[in-house]
Design a protein around this motif. Sequence first.
Motif, PDB file in Angstrom:
ATOM      1  N   ASN A  13      44.001  61.575  65.966  1.00 54.73           N
ATOM      2  CA  ASN A  13      44.746  60.404  66.448  1.00 54.73           C
ATOM      3  C   ASN A  13      45.810  59.958  65.453  1.00 54.73           C
ATOM      4  O   ASN A  13      46.926  59.571  65.829  1.00 54.73           O
ATOM      5  N   GLN A  16      48.707  62.321  65.587  1.00 55.72           N
ATOM      6  CA  GLN A  16      49.502  62.070  66.784  1.00 55.72           C
ATOM      7  C   GLN A  16      50.365  60.823  66.617  1.00 55.72           C
ATOM      8  O   GLN A  16      51.519  60.771  67.057  1.00 55.72           O
ATOM      9  N   GLU A  19      53.183  61.744  64.375  1.00 53.79           N
ATOM     10  CA  GLU A  19      54.136  62.574  65.107  1.00 53.79           C
ATOM     11  C   GLU A  19      55.016  61.696  65.996  1.00 53.79           C
ATOM     12  O   GLU A  19      56.239  61.886  66.071  1.00 53.79           O
ATOM     13  N   ARG A  20      54.408  60.707  66.673  1.00 55.13           N
ATOM     14  CA  ARG A  20      55.179  59.785  67.499  1.00 55.13           C
ATOM     15  C   ARG A  20      56.163  58.979  66.647  1.00 55.13           C
ATOM     16  O   ARG A  20      57.304  58.747  67.031  1.00 55.13           O
TER      17      ARG A  20
END
Length: 529
Positions: A13, A16, A19-20
């Motif tokens: 998580n 991610q 990355e966002r």
Amino acid sequence: MNKPTNQTEIMLNRLQEREREQLLVLSICKSLSEVLNKESFHQIVSSVLKEHFLFDDFIFAFAEENQSTYTIFYQFSDQKRLVSKSYLTSDGFFETATDSAEAVIFDLKTFTESKLPDYLHSLNNKNIKNGIGIGFPSLKGNRSVLFLFYKNPAVFDRESNRILRGIATQLSITVNNIRLASEYENNLAELKLLKNNFGERKAAAIHTETDHFYGIVGRSDVMQNVYELISRVAGSDSTVLISGETGTGKELIACAIHQLSLVSNKNMVKVNCASIPENLIESELFGHEKGAFTGATDLKIGKFEQAENSTIFLDEIGEMPLELQGKLLRVLQEKEIERVGGNKNIKLNTRVIAATNKSLEKEVAEGRFRNDLFYRLNVYPIQLPALRERKEDIELLGNFFLEKHSQKIGKKIKGFSKKVVKGMMANVWPGNVRELENIVERSVLFAKDDSIKEMDFPKVFAAETHAVENDFYTKTLQEVEKEHILKTLKKCDGRISGPRGAAVLLNLPGTTLISKMKKLGIKKEHFLS
């Protein structure tokens, strides 16, 4: 929703989320990189940045290298700020942020209004009590700080801080580019203003003594018109075509235009198209590369390149070979040349002045001159009058050349006898001003007294002169009308009104004839001897 308990899931998580964040950083940086001015910058701040950072005010401040003051580049709540006021970097805000590696939180309640910079006074009125200052990386020695102000500072979290740090460099570059672009536009506008003022000053500097105009001698009405044409075009970079019979002073006109131009500090390059062999004229004008042809042992810079950021004068343009005229047309159209034997286009910034003693319209009609080149050259035509059309200048010119050549050979000659002056006025001067100068110089050489009492004029039939005149150009209606009125006035011994006056012969009211005479520049000395 239950929080993940599996360590792997937690790490996944987080990755991610990072990355966002990175994708968001890249997206914001792309938007910022496309910003070209302050208006576009405001659009990005009010939409993209406002959406992600949820600020109540956004202020970007910068300090020049080694300066102890800073200025506000942009304020979201006052983006129309016009006054670029300076503030001390030691005011408790700017340096506090630049000296810290982390974001600095400001509690505006701890500052009295007298201690707050004036750009923060309006925030107190809006109950904005907290600010965050982030010092950005130094860019070419310049320091910058972003201040974000919130009614609720908790809105600015760790994620906001990470994203802001990710876009910091691009944000600084964008602001710096906008500043440089603005400075460039201001400098360009100032330069244009200076150029215009310089051009106006040069135009205003035209001699009030109308006998002499930048090396040109003459006070006649037709020459005053020529001076006016010169002063109007000199400050521009328009192409000029000077036409006139041989010896009328076309090169002097070109020199005057250059002297009054914005590039008068540069040398004007002169080319006589009639004096260069046909097989060498292309190389002479455009240059050639080493080895371009037999004998081309070195690179040659042509006349057009020599005239970069200056003026090139193409005399006797009507003598240019037809096959070369197309290449000259390209220079005028594209503002570029290609050297002989070369394959590279060379951009030019050269002002072209051309001159001819031929009727280019006739040359075009008979297929010896390209009509498209004629139209490119004929942007601003200046037609020079023949000396016989400016008789009031003959004595003035004669005295000018008399003084010039007397000093040159060391003689003291005071002037001309009345007989010589009368002879000069009566002569048709097919060679124009150049012929007049040559005859005056010859008379000075042969003079035995302190004045010129004899002058030998070549025997030229008036019919031949008129043939040359008619062959060169078609007279305008005004010229025909002026000649007709003058002939009629001379026939009537200068009488305008009355039974034996010119107005009766011309079938005009006396007042109308007087009005026409004023309009055409006809004065008493023109028809009363």
